[in-house]
Enzyme design. Structure first.
Site, PDB file in Angstrom:
ATOM      1  N   LYS A 283      20.828 -35.383 -12.381  1.00  0.00           N
ATOM      2  CA  LYS A 283      19.499 -35.619 -12.945  1.00  0.00           C
ATOM      3  C   LYS A 283      18.498 -35.794 -11.801  1.00  0.00           C
ATOM      4  O   LYS A 283      18.762 -36.539 -10.861  1.00  0.00           O
ATOM      5  CB  LYS A 283      19.565 -36.876 -13.836  1.00  0.00           C
ATOM      6  CG  LYS A 283      18.414 -36.987 -14.792  1.00  0.00           C
ATOM      7  CD  LYS A 283      18.762 -37.865 -15.979  1.00  0.00           C
ATOM      8  CE  LYS A 283      17.529 -38.187 -16.787  1.00  0.00           C
ATOM      9  NZ  LYS A 283      17.812 -38.786 -18.071  1.00  0.00           N
ATOM     10  N   GLU A 368      22.027 -45.388 -33.087  1.00  0.00           N
ATOM     11  CA  GLU A 368      21.182 -46.342 -33.806  1.00  0.00           C
ATOM     12  C   GLU A 368      21.881 -46.911 -35.030  1.00  0.00           C
ATOM     13  O   GLU A 368      21.738 -48.100 -35.350  1.00  0.00           O
ATOM     14  CB  GLU A 368      19.867 -45.669 -34.217  1.00  0.00           C
ATOM     15  CG  GLU A 368      18.907 -45.373 -33.059  1.00  0.00           C
ATOM     16  CD  GLU A 368      19.248 -44.119 -32.257  1.00  0.00           C
ATOM     17  OE1 GLU A 368      20.165 -43.379 -32.671  1.00  0.00           O
ATOM     18  OE2 GLU A 368      18.593 -43.867 -31.226  1.00  0.00           O
ATOM     19  N   ARG A 396      16.819 -43.455 -38.173  1.00  0.00           N
ATOM     20  CA  ARG A 396      18.195 -42.939 -38.264  1.00  0.00           C
ATOM     21  C   ARG A 396      19.102 -43.886 -39.047  1.00  0.00           C
ATOM     22  O   ARG A 396      20.111 -43.478 -39.605  1.00  0.00           O
ATOM     23  CB  ARG A 396      18.789 -42.849 -36.857  1.00  0.00           C
ATOM     24  CG  ARG A 396      18.454 -41.632 -36.091  1.00  0.00           C
ATOM     25  CD  ARG A 396      19.637 -40.692 -36.083  1.00  0.00           C
ATOM     26  NE  ARG A 396      19.188 -39.366 -35.744  1.00  0.00           N
ATOM     27  CZ  ARG A 396      19.551 -38.733 -34.642  1.00  0.00           C
ATOM     28  NH1 ARG A 396      20.380 -39.295 -33.808  1.00  0.00           N
ATOM     29  NH2 ARG A 396      19.109 -37.527 -34.416  1.00  0.00           N
TER      30      ARG A 396
HETATM   31  C1  LIG Z   1      17.877 -40.574 -31.759  1.00  0.00           C
HETATM   32  C2  LIG Z   1      17.273 -40.763 -30.386  1.00  0.00           C
HETATM   33  N1  LIG Z   1      17.455 -41.938 -29.737  1.00  0.00           N
HETATM   34  C3  LIG Z   1      16.907 -42.112 -28.512  1.00  0.00           C
HETATM   35  C4  LIG Z   1      16.187 -41.103 -27.914  1.00  0.00           C
HETATM   36  C5  LIG Z   1      15.500 -41.330 -26.566  1.00  0.00           C
HETATM   37  N2  LIG Z   1      16.081 -40.467 -25.530  1.00  0.00           N
HETATM   38  C6  LIG Z   1      15.459 -39.346 -25.129  1.00  0.00           C
HETATM   39  S1  LIG Z   1      16.311 -38.534 -23.954  1.00  0.00           S
HETATM   40  C7  LIG Z   1      17.495 -39.717 -23.935  1.00  0.00           C
HETATM   41  C8  LIG Z   1      18.648 -39.602 -22.997  1.00  0.00           C
HETATM   42  C9  LIG Z   1      19.356 -38.313 -23.160  1.00  0.00           C
HETATM   43  O1  LIG Z   1      20.396 -38.256 -22.225  1.00  0.00           O
HETATM   44  P1  LIG Z   1      21.169 -36.913 -22.012  1.00  0.00           P
HETATM   45  O2  LIG Z   1      21.432 -36.268 -23.324  1.00  0.00           O
HETATM   46  O3  LIG Z   1      22.365 -37.201 -21.174  1.00  0.00           O
HETATM   47  O4  LIG Z   1      20.145 -35.981 -21.244  1.00  0.00           O
HETATM   48  P2  LIG Z   1      19.630 -36.112 -19.731  1.00  0.00           P
HETATM   49  O5  LIG Z   1      18.248 -36.673 -19.831  1.00  0.00           O
HETATM   50  O6  LIG Z   1      20.557 -37.005 -18.985  1.00  0.00           O
HETATM   51  O7  LIG Z   1      19.623 -34.726 -19.212  1.00  0.00           O
HETATM   52  C10 LIG Z   1      17.235 -40.724 -24.854  1.00  0.00           C
HETATM   53  C11 LIG Z   1      18.064 -41.920 -25.065  1.00  0.00           C
HETATM   54  C12 LIG Z   1      16.017 -39.907 -28.640  1.00  0.00           C
HETATM   55  N3  LIG Z   1      15.292 -38.897 -28.168  1.00  0.00           N
HETATM   56  N4  LIG Z   1      16.578 -39.759 -29.858  1.00  0.00           N
END
Ligand SMILES: Cc1ncc(C[n+]2csc(CCOP(=O)(O)OP(=O)(O)O)c2C)c(N)n1
Length: 628
Positions: A283, A368, A396
């Site tokens: 990342k 969630e 959710r």
């Molecule tokens: C249902 C939900 N909960 C929380 C989020 C907030 N959120 C956005 S990106 C993210 C992390 C995603 O991590 P990953 O899938 O590993 O992608 P990366 O950013 O590491 O590439 C979160 C928790 C969301 N978008 N949707």
């Protein structure tokens, strides 16, 4: 720098015409473009730097948009947007009337589906695949999901259903980070796979083969498969994906675009079994400060790319920071308080709480539903759980709130952040439904404090209370403390505050809309119209005494909420006055049956007619109040 390929690519077709050897240069340009532009516009940053090579390789190998890519969550899709004809508009990203920060089919045929919430990609892609099969088509479908998003229950449900899918691939983009470190047993499982020496040699050998081209095409594919096959028997029993019916390939280096292209070509030949391609990325790759602190660079405001993010010298304290301060203080006095976060520790301001109270902070991952029911379990045994969560993500867990918290009447506290319009994240993220999906649940109480004092009182009430409580607060700067409420009584909650009195019209507002109502009242006063302004801090239950008294005094009521009207706060007022047979003329100001796009909160308020002058004009016109 090289030839400037990016300027010549306005669609993936043009990318596909390039010689494979040029792809590393394309990636370098793409990465630099993202650094240059997101530093100016703000937006999601680290995840997009991590997905550059994967995106280039996918569009290079697959015949998009005929072959379909479904991005999970969609915050990592900037490279995809740039390669699919939106480079020249990129500076408008997340701005009012500009490009969305997430994939949006209205914007481009390459964006297969609306997205913004995590964990949807596998289910969407399976639906697209089934529709394709029913139409006897053969196009390939790929879901790209991060290791963070894969912690969500919805993604697991999708995986459980994938075994028969054809021409189908899930790419796991594994950077070991969600926003904070990815939590849970799955993350541990992935690191075991990655740490396995056999897989390390798989990676090493692929590197050697590709480095030693002229082995190309089928020969290369066969060589890779041979290595993969050779180590498979050792790994199959411990690889959860193989057990779920996938052909597991990886882990592969997600920043080696040539390697990625060759492996994707191989994946494409696997038509009968769903493929799980495990890609390792970093990342923030290519921007050192983001690589070493991906959490801070997950989403950024504009910054100077030569020095990185500013050192938090903000002038305004936010509601999030205020809640953080209050809950940390409360936890010092009360060891029963446990905070639960669904992968949003920093977003909800819980970093300090987690550090100070490691045993009393639980990050459950992007889960969630689990967070809410887990909190129910804690509350059932006398713990005081506080679920800190964004309004948009709490939706959710509707069934869990109803079935596992409200029905057993358990004292779970919901600290609902980002309630109201959120700005640049737009329609997938505005927190404008929670009053409607909470208000009708028996036992639930809902507060919206407008300042720190009111927030303290609401939390103190919730901690003592024996039933579920929601405290909702918006994104942005908290108002200076002016709240004059008595402590919320446990028996009788009289928590509305009359901020101004006037006999011509009564404005009853919640949260952010309280200051708008006060400003509108000032304009009205200049026009000779005197308004009463009430802050309705308790949304459920309503302060009936204050409401009925106000309605008897003046039969013109305006309700103001940054929330949908259907089932919202104004609807509650209408219902209650109707039940009581009180005849009033009521105007409800809120969101009327539509999704709100992205833009600054101020711009969105103007679009909705919520600026004080617009409100004053509307009130005079609709109430037919004569100006003096
Ligand atoms: C249902 C939900 N909960 C929380 C989020 C907030 N959120 C956005 S990106 C993210 C992390 C995603 O991590 P990953 O899938 O590993 O992608 P990366 O950013 O590491 O590439 C979160 C928790 C969301 N978008 N949707």
């Amino acid at each position: 720098m090289t030839e400037n390929y990016l300027d010549k690519i306005s669609s993936p077709e043009q990318l596909r015409q390039l010689d494979e050897k040029k792809l590393p240069d394309v990636c370098n340009e793409l990465r630099q473009f993202i650094i240059d532009h997101v530093a100016q516009t703000g937006g999601h940053f680290a995840s997009n730097l991590g997905s550059v090579e994967l995106t280039v390789a996918l569009h290079y190998v697959f015949n998009t948009p005929e072959d379909e890519i479904v991005w999970d969550t969609g915050h990592q899709a900037y490279p995809h947007k740039i390669l699919t004809g939106r480079k020249n508009e990129f500076d408008t990203i997340r701005k009012y009337k500009g490009l969305s920060g997430f994939p949006s089919p209205e914007e481009s045929p390459y964006d297969t589906y609306h997205v913004g919430h995590a964990g949807t990609s596998i289910s969407v892609a399976l639906g697209l695949a089934k529709a394709r099969d029913l139409k006897n088509k053969k196009n390939h479908i790929t879901a790209v999901i991060g290791d963070g998003a894969l912690t969500s229950g919805l993604a697991f449900e999708g995986l459980n259903n994938t075994h028969n899918a054809k021409n189908f691939m899930v790419v796991l983009n594994d950077n070991e980070v969600s926003i904070s470190k990815t939590m849970g047993a799955f993350a541990k499982h992935f690191s075991k796979i990655v740490a396995n020496p056999k897989f390390r040699s798989f990676k090493h050998n692929i590197g050697k083969i590709i480095g030693g081209i002229p082995l190309v095409g089928n020969k290369l594919t066969r060589a890779i498969l041979r290595i993969q096959g050779g180590i498979k028997h050792i790994l199959v029993p411990q690889n959860v994906f193989e057990n779920l019916g996938f052909h597991y390939i990886g882990p592969v280096d997600g920043h080696n675009v040539i390697e990625m292209v060759e492996i994707l070509k191989m994946c494409k030949t696997e038509t009968d079994t769903p493929v799980l391609l495990h890609v390792m990325t970093k990342k923030g790759y290519g921007f050192k400060p983001a690589e070493s602190d991906p959490e801070s660079y997950h989403g950024v405001t504009p910054f100077d790319k030569t020095i990185g993010l500013p050192n938090g010298n903000k002038s305004n304290t936010t509601y999030t920071e205020t809640f953080s301060e209050i809950i940390c203080d409360a936890a010092e006095k009360n060891d029963k308080i446990v905070v639960i976060s669904a992968a949003m520790c920093s977003g909800t301001g819980m970093t300090k709480f987690a550090k100070d109270n490691p045993k009393r902070f639980v990050d459950v991952g992007i889960a969630e539903q689990h967070a809410v029911t887990f909190a129910g379990g804690l509350a059932a045994r006398g713990i005081t759980p506080v679920v800190t969560i964004y309004s948009t993500f709490l939706q959710r867990a509707y069934d869990e709130i109803e079935h596992d918290v409200c029905l057993p009447n358990l004292p779970v506290i919901f600290a609902i952040d980002r309630a109201g319009l959120v700005g640049g994240d737009g329609k997938t993220h505005h927190g404008v439904f929670d009053i409607s999906y909470l208000r009708h649940l028996p036992n639930m109480k809902i507060f919206m404090p407008r300042d720190k004092t009111a927030m303290e009182k609401a939390l103190a009430f919730a901690i003592e209370n024996k039933s579920p409580c929601a405290i909702r607060y918006p994104r942005g700067a908290v108002l200076q403390s002016t709240c004059n409420l008595p402590d919320f009584a446990q028996e009788k909650i009289t928590s509305w505050e009359i901020l101004k009195t006037g006999g011509d019209v009564t404005l009853i507002a919640i949260g952010q809309m309280v200051s708008k109502a006060l400003a509108a009242a000032k304009i009205l006063e200049e026009k000779g119209v005197n308004a009463t302004v009430i802050d309705a801090c308790s949304i459920q239950p309503l302060d009936e005494e204050t409401l009925f008294a106000a309605a008897e005094r003046c039969q013109k009521i305006v309700t103001l909420e940054d929330h949908v009207l259907a089932g919202g706060f104004g609807a509650a007022i209408v219902e209650r006055l109707c039940d009581k047979n009180i005849d009033c003329k009521i105007i409800r100001i809120g969101i009327d049956d539509k999704f709100i796009e992205h833009g600054s909160v101020d711009e969105l308020y103007s679009e909705l007619g919520w600026q004080p002058d617009q409100l004053a004009e509307r009130i005079i016109k609709k109430m037919q109040i004569p100006e003096s």
